[in-house]
Structure formats: structure tokens, C-alpha cells
Design a protein around this motif. Structure first.
Motif, PDB file in Angstrom:
ATOM      1  N   GLY B  29      -9.389  -7.247  -8.622  1.00  0.00           N
ATOM      2  CA  GLY B  29      -8.978  -6.587  -9.861  1.00  0.00           C
ATOM      3  C   GLY B  29      -7.987  -5.478  -9.595  1.00  0.00           C
ATOM      4  N   ASN B  30      -7.811  -4.622 -10.590  1.00  0.00           N
ATOM      5  CA  ASN B  30      -6.851  -3.534 -10.463  1.00  0.00           C
ATOM      6  C   ASN B  30      -7.436  -2.395  -9.622  1.00  0.00           C
ATOM      7  OD1 ASN B  30      -4.911  -4.770 -12.119  1.00  0.00           O
ATOM      8  ND2 ASN B  30      -6.022  -4.098 -13.951  1.00  0.00           N
ATOM      9  N   PRO B  31      -6.633  -1.843  -8.739  1.00  0.00           N
ATOM     10  CA  PRO B  31      -7.167  -0.793  -7.859  1.00  0.00           C
ATOM     11  C   PRO B  31      -7.072   0.595  -8.475  1.00  0.00           C
ATOM     12  CG  PRO B  31      -4.944  -1.327  -7.197  1.00  0.00           C
ATOM     13  CD  PRO B  31      -5.242  -2.194  -8.383  1.00  0.00           C
ATOM     14  N   TYR B  32      -8.099   1.392  -8.239  1.00  0.00           N
ATOM     15  CA  TYR B  32      -8.040   2.828  -8.488  1.00  0.00           C
ATOM     16  C   TYR B  32      -7.989   3.464  -7.104  1.00  0.00           C
ATOM     17  CZ  TYR B  32      -9.443   2.637 -13.446  1.00  0.00           C
ATOM     18  OH  TYR B  32      -9.514   2.413 -14.801  1.00  0.00           O
ATOM     19  N   LYS B  49      -4.085  10.575  -7.366  1.00  0.00           N
ATOM     20  CA  LYS B  49      -4.716   9.284  -7.614  1.00  0.00           C
ATOM     21  C   LYS B  49      -3.769   8.394  -8.409  1.00  0.00           C
ATOM     22  CE  LYS B  49      -7.137  10.806 -11.806  1.00  0.00           C
ATOM     23  NZ  LYS B  49      -8.473  11.063 -12.415  1.00  0.00           N
ATOM     24  N   TYR B  50      -3.997   7.092  -8.255  1.00  0.00           N
ATOM     25  CA  TYR B  50      -3.295   6.087  -9.051  1.00  0.00           C
ATOM     26  C   TYR B  50      -4.346   5.283  -9.805  1.00  0.00           C
ATOM     27  CZ  TYR B  50      -0.939   1.866 -10.457  1.00  0.00           C
ATOM     28  OH  TYR B  50      -0.464   0.823 -11.202  1.00  0.00           O
ATOM     29  N   ILE B  51      -4.152   5.214 -11.127  1.00  0.00           N
ATOM     30  CA  ILE B  51      -5.029   4.361 -11.940  1.00  0.00           C
ATOM     31  C   ILE B  51      -4.192   3.298 -12.630  1.00  0.00           C
ATOM     32  CG2 ILE B  51      -6.613   4.317 -13.894  1.00  0.00           C
ATOM     33  CD1 ILE B  51      -7.544   7.094 -13.090  1.00  0.00           C
ATOM     34  N   THR B  52      -3.161   3.742 -13.297  1.00  0.00           N
ATOM     35  CA  THR B  52      -2.256   2.816 -13.958  1.00  0.00           C
ATOM     36  C   THR B  52      -0.970   3.561 -14.258  1.00  0.00           C
ATOM     37  OG1 THR B  52      -2.053   1.226 -15.774  1.00  0.00           O
ATOM     38  CG2 THR B  52      -3.049   3.352 -16.288  1.00  0.00           C
ATOM     39  N   GLY B  53       0.068   2.839 -14.687  1.00  0.00           N
ATOM     40  CA  GLY B  53       1.293   3.523 -15.063  1.00  0.00           C
ATOM     41  C   GLY B  53       2.331   3.510 -13.956  1.00  0.00           C
ATOM     42  N   ASP B  54       3.075   4.621 -13.842  1.00  0.00           N
ATOM     43  CA  ASP B  54       4.165   4.700 -12.867  1.00  0.00           C
ATOM     44  C   ASP B  54       3.660   4.477 -11.452  1.00  0.00           C
ATOM     45  OD1 ASP B  54       5.966   7.396 -14.528  1.00  0.00           O
ATOM     46  OD2 ASP B  54       6.019   5.209 -14.779  1.00  0.00           O
ATOM     47  N   ASN B  55       4.460   3.733 -10.697  1.00  0.00           N
ATOM     48  CA  ASN B  55       4.060   3.444  -9.321  1.00  0.00           C
ATOM     49  C   ASN B  55       4.174   4.655  -8.411  1.00  0.00           C
ATOM     50  OD1 ASN B  55       3.512   0.816 -10.005  1.00  0.00           O
ATOM     51  ND2 ASN B  55       5.489   0.026  -9.313  1.00  0.00           N
ATOM     52  N   PHE B  67       2.578   3.366  -5.167  1.00  0.00           N
ATOM     53  CA  PHE B  67       1.746   2.172  -5.303  1.00  0.00           C
ATOM     54  C   PHE B  67       2.651   0.948  -5.273  1.00  0.00           C
ATOM     55  CE2 PHE B  67      -1.544  -0.597  -6.500  1.00  0.00           C
ATOM     56  CZ  PHE B  67      -1.133  -1.387  -7.555  1.00  0.00           C
ATOM     57  N   ASN B  68       2.350   0.017  -4.381  1.00  0.00           N
ATOM     58  CA  ASN B  68       3.142  -1.201  -4.249  1.00  0.00           C
ATOM     59  C   ASN B  68       2.190  -2.391  -4.322  1.00  0.00           C
ATOM     60  OD1 ASN B  68       4.565  -3.477  -3.198  1.00  0.00           O
ATOM     61  ND2 ASN B  68       6.086  -2.060  -2.353  1.00  0.00           N
ATOM     62  N   LYS B  69       2.196  -3.051  -5.458  1.00  0.00           N
ATOM     63  CA  LYS B  69       1.226  -4.134  -5.683  1.00  0.00           C
ATOM     64  C   LYS B  69       1.498  -5.332  -4.784  1.00  0.00           C
ATOM     65  CE  LYS B  69      -1.106  -6.612  -9.381  1.00  0.00           C
ATOM     66  NZ  LYS B  69      -1.238  -6.807 -10.854  1.00  0.00           N
ATOM     67  N   SER B  70       2.770  -5.672  -4.590  1.00  0.00           N
ATOM     68  CA  SER B  70       3.090  -6.863  -3.799  1.00  0.00           C
ATOM     69  C   SER B  70       2.711  -6.681  -2.330  1.00  0.00           C
ATOM     70  CB  SER B  70       4.573  -7.196  -3.930  1.00  0.00           C
ATOM     71  OG  SER B  70       5.362  -6.143  -3.418  1.00  0.00           O
ATOM     72  N   GLN B  71       2.797  -5.446  -1.853  1.00  0.00           N
ATOM     73  CA  GLN B  71       2.437  -5.168  -0.461  1.00  0.00           C
ATOM     74  C   GLN B  71       1.025  -4.599  -0.339  1.00  0.00           C
ATOM     75  OE1 GLN B  71       5.455  -2.805   1.462  1.00  0.00           O
ATOM     76  NE2 GLN B  71       7.088  -4.261   0.999  1.00  0.00           N
TER      77      GLN B  71
END
Lengths: 112, 115
Positions: B29-32, B49-55, B67-71
Motif C-alpha cells: 500500500g501507500n507508505p507513511y 514525514k511523508y504521507i501524501t502530496g508533494d514528493n 519521496f520516489n515511488k518508482s525507486q
């Protein structure tokens, strides 16, 4: 003002003894945690309470017993201390479950 | 299972140079994701922290993380290191599947900033 405080800061004791570590937070948070940090700095969750209710109980020997008299306090009692219990124990709190955690200064336990 | 990995035990950088402390994650799922810093003989302090929004997430003391989802990465960065940044840095991920109150911490990276 200290947000999350722990007593004592240092604890040196003999094998077989029973000891307690106290934690208090004045942030008005609902959730509190105990972590163990070993000599290699690896940090592992032990317990978590939310509004005085136990919600995380990891695979920890039953010599370790947490107690939460109210939501601002979470104490850790350890029976029959063993050499392997030597570590730094951190208390933490968060506003709600899963939110950003705020850590206490740690209690350095040395079992001889 | 949720986990994070910090591939470097230690990072050395000269004062004034940019710094990067690496973290990769493995989650369902989506990472926090979180970064914490631990100064000697102190407890961990929240950085960002990163929850959602700007990388690109900005945090305390001039730190930021991308935050880099592909990597599947969440590297901590700072444009210009200070000697006072020398500390132990932990990446962490919140469990969103089995127990959302649980955090998994990486093994820590010691940052040494030399004058």
C-alpha cells in the motif's frame, strides 16, 4: 519544559533484580510506547498503550510488564533482570495512534 | 511485511557540502515515511514525514527528503552540511496493514560532518 521524561536516566543493577522505569508525557497525547535500543543502535518496539489500553505487545519476555496508570504515564517493570536486558529503553508518545512520535531521553540499563 | 533499509552504516561529508542519507522502503500500500535524528545520549527527534502530496518534503534544521515511488526511496538531504548535523539518522515506516500504530525503524546511519 520536558515533553517526554523518563526516570531514571541511568540504571546499573545485578542480574536477578527487579527494576522499574517510569515515563511521563505532558503533551496531552493519547498513545505511549516503549522501545528497546540495543548496542548496535537497532530500535525495536516493545509495547504501546492508547488511552491506558494495551494495543501493541511484541514478542517480549513476560518478565517485562508495562503499566499505564493514566494516559500521561507508562511505566515498565522488569523482573529477574538478565545480562541481555542491558540496553537503552526509550519511551515515546504520539497524539493518536500512528502519528508522529516524540521520544524521551532514554534510560540506560546495565545489568551486571 | 513493512520495512525500511538504510544501506549505509556511516556517511562522511565535509562541512558546507551537500549531504544525502539513503533510505529505501518495502511496504504494502501507500507508505507513511519518517526521518528521525538521534544526537549522542539523547532520544530520537522528529525531522520530517511523508504521507501524501508533494514528493519533496521539508523538515526541521534545513533538512528535506525526496519521496520516489518508482525507486521506493526516501532519501534525506541537506544542501549544506553543518558540523552540528553529526548524529545518527533513522528512517521509519508506519505499518498500515497489520497494526497502524506500529513503526518499523531502519538500522540507522551515522552522519559525520568534518570541519
Amino acid at each position: 519544559d520536558t515533553a517526554v521524561s523518563q526516570t531514571p536516566k541511568y540504571l546499573v543493577t545485578q542480574m536477578g533484580n527487579d527494576k522499574s522505569i517510569k515515563c511521563e508525557q505532558n503533551l496531552g497525547h493519547d498513545t505511549m510506547y516503549w522501545y528497546k535500543q540495543d548496542s548496535k543502535k537497532f530500535l525495536k518496539i516493545m509495547f504501546s498503550y492508547n488511552n491506558k489500553e494495551l494495543i501493541i505487545n511484541e514478542t517480549v519476555p513476560n518478565r517485562f510488564s508495562p503499566k499505564s496508570p493514566d494516559k500521561a504515564h507508562l511505566n515498565l517493570h522488569i523482573n529477574s533482570l538478565e545480562l541481555g536486558d542491558s540496553a537503552v529503553y526509550f519511551c515515546a508518545s504520539s497524539q493518536q495512534q500512528g502519528e508522529t512520535q516524540y521520544f524521551g531521553p532514554g534510560t540506560r540499563l546495565l545489568v551486571l | 511485511a513493512q520495512s525500511v533499509a538504510q544501506p549505509e552504516d556511516q556517511v562522511n561529508v565535509a562541512e558546507g557540502n551537500p549531504l544525502t542519507v539513503k533510505c529505501t522502503y518495502s511496504v504494502s500500500g501507500n507508505p507513511y515515511l519518517f526521518w528521525y535524528v538521534q544526537y549522542p545520549n539523547r532520544g530520537l527527534q522528529f525531522l520530517l514525514k511523508y504521507i501524501t502530496g508533494d514528493n519533496l518534503v521539508k523538515g526541521s534544521y534545513g533538512f528535506e527528503a525526496e519521496f520516489n515511488k518508482s525507486q521506493t526511496s526516501f532519501h534525506l538531504k541537506k544542501p549544506s552540511a553543518l558540523v552540528s548535523d553529526s548524529a545518527l539518522y533513522f528512517c521509519a515506516v508506519r505499518d498500515l496493514i497489520y497494526n497502524f500504530n506500529k513503526f518499523y525503524f531502519g538500522s540507522g546511519t551515522k552522519l559525520n560532518v568534518k570541519p
